[in-house]
Design a protein around this motif. Sequence first.
Motif, short mmCIF file in Angstrom:
data_model
loop_
_atom_site.label_atom_id
_atom_site.label_comp_id
_atom_site.label_asym_id
_atom_site.label_seq_id
_atom_site.Cartn_x
_atom_site.Cartn_y
_atom_site.Cartn_z
N LYS A 1 0.81 -1.22 0.00
CA LYS A 1 0.00 0.00 0.00
C LYS A 1 0.85 1.27 0.00
CE LYS A 1 -3.94 2.14 2.22
NZ LYS A 1 -5.03 1.92 3.17
N ALA A 2 1.83 1.37 0.86
CA ALA A 2 2.65 2.59 0.95
C ALA A 2 3.40 2.85 -0.35
CB ALA A 2 3.61 2.50 2.13
N GLU A 3 3.98 1.81 -0.89
CA GLU A 3 4.75 1.93 -2.15
C GLU A 3 3.84 2.34 -3.31
OE1 GLU A 3 6.93 -1.33 -5.06
OE2 GLU A 3 6.42 -1.88 -3.02
N VAL A 4 2.69 1.73 -3.41
CA VAL A 4 1.75 2.02 -4.50
C VAL A 4 1.23 3.45 -4.36
CG1 VAL A 4 -0.53 1.42 -5.44
CG2 VAL A 4 1.12 -0.39 -4.91
N TYR A 5 0.83 3.84 -3.16
CA TYR A 5 0.31 5.19 -2.97
C TYR A 5 1.36 6.24 -3.24
CZ TYR A 5 -2.12 9.23 -1.23
OH TYR A 5 -2.70 10.46 -1.13
N GLN A 6 2.59 5.99 -2.87
CA GLN A 6 3.68 6.95 -3.12
C GLN A 6 3.82 7.21 -4.62
OE1 GLN A 6 7.50 5.60 -1.76
NE2 GLN A 6 8.42 7.61 -2.00
N GLU A 7 3.77 6.18 -5.44
CA GLU A 7 3.88 6.36 -6.89
C GLU A 7 2.66 7.08 -7.44
OE1 GLU A 7 5.09 6.34 -10.87
OE2 GLU A 7 6.20 6.26 -8.98
N PHE A 8 1.48 6.71 -6.95
CA PHE A 8 0.24 7.37 -7.38
C PHE A 8 0.29 8.86 -7.04
CE2 PHE A 8 -4.28 8.40 -6.33
CZ PHE A 8 -4.74 8.40 -7.63
N GLU A 9 0.70 9.19 -5.84
CA GLU A 9 0.80 10.59 -5.41
C GLU A 9 1.83 11.35 -6.25
OE1 GLU A 9 2.35 11.39 -1.43
OE2 GLU A 9 0.56 12.62 -1.12
N ARG A 10 2.95 10.71 -6.56
CA ARG A 10 3.98 11.36 -7.39
C ARG A 10 3.39 11.73 -8.75
NH1 ARG A 10 7.08 10.62 -11.50
NH2 ARG A 10 6.41 8.50 -11.91
N ARG A 11 2.64 10.82 -9.34
CA ARG A 11 2.05 11.10 -10.65
C ARG A 11 0.99 12.20 -10.57
NH1 ARG A 11 1.60 5.37 -13.89
NH2 ARG A 11 3.66 4.59 -13.33
N LEU A 12 0.21 12.20 -9.51
CA LEU A 12 -0.79 13.26 -9.35
C LEU A 12 -0.14 14.62 -9.17
CD1 LEU A 12 -3.62 11.71 -7.16
CD2 LEU A 12 -3.75 12.43 -9.54
N LYS A 13 0.95 14.68 -8.43
CA LYS A 13 1.65 15.96 -8.23
C LYS A 13 2.20 16.49 -9.55
CE LYS A 13 2.82 15.52 -3.38
NZ LYS A 13 3.87 15.35 -2.39
N THR A 14 2.59 15.60 -10.43
CA THR A 14 3.05 16.02 -11.75
C THR A 14 1.89 16.62 -12.55
OG1 THR A 14 4.75 14.31 -11.77
CG2 THR A 14 4.13 15.22 -13.90
N ALA A 15 0.73 15.99 -12.44
CA ALA A 15 -0.44 16.46 -13.19
C ALA A 15 -1.08 17.70 -12.55
CB ALA A 15 -1.48 15.35 -13.27
N PHE A 16 -1.02 17.81 -11.23
CA PHE A 16 -1.65 18.90 -10.50
C PHE A 16 -0.65 19.55 -9.55
CE2 PHE A 16 -4.92 15.70 -11.38
CZ PHE A 16 -5.79 16.44 -12.16
N PRO A 17 0.28 20.33 -10.07
CA PRO A 17 1.33 20.91 -9.24
C PRO A 17 0.81 21.88 -8.18
CG PRO A 17 1.43 21.83 -11.45
CD PRO A 17 0.43 20.73 -11.48
N GLU A 18 -0.41 22.41 -8.36
CA GLU A 18 -0.97 23.32 -7.37
C GLU A 18 -1.34 22.61 -6.08
OE1 GLU A 18 -2.12 22.96 -10.45
OE2 GLU A 18 -1.76 24.87 -11.45
N GLY A 19 -1.50 21.30 -6.15
CA GLY A 19 -1.81 20.52 -4.96
C GLY A 19 -3.02 19.63 -5.13
N ILE A 20 -3.08 18.61 -4.29
CA ILE A 20 -4.20 17.67 -4.27
C ILE A 20 -4.46 17.30 -2.82
CG2 ILE A 20 -3.75 16.65 -6.54
CD1 ILE A 20 -2.38 14.34 -4.98
N LYS A 21 -5.65 16.81 -2.57
CA LYS A 21 -5.97 16.28 -1.25
C LYS A 21 -6.86 15.07 -1.44
CE LYS A 21 -7.99 17.15 3.18
NZ LYS A 21 -9.05 17.80 3.91
N ILE A 22 -6.43 13.95 -0.88
CA ILE A 22 -7.20 12.72 -0.94
C ILE A 22 -7.35 12.23 0.49
CG2 ILE A 22 -7.23 10.33 -1.76
CD1 ILE A 22 -5.52 11.26 -4.12
#
Length: 67
Positions: free
Chosen positions: A36-57
Amino acid sequence: MAKIRFQIAPDIEFKLDLEVEGINMESRDYDVQQHKAEVYQEFERRLKTAFPEGIKIDSFEFGLSHE
């Protein structure tokens, strides 16, 4: 390589190809959840690339996509 499916809300779903050690299309859900931690870290990295202003999940579920 396995395709991981993320469900953020009942109607929002993301899919991404992600290589996770020891996981393939025949893996059990329990085995996938151990990463879970490893998968979420990669998912979050990709979202930050797409949404540099920020995200909240607040919460997310994920598992193998058998498509």
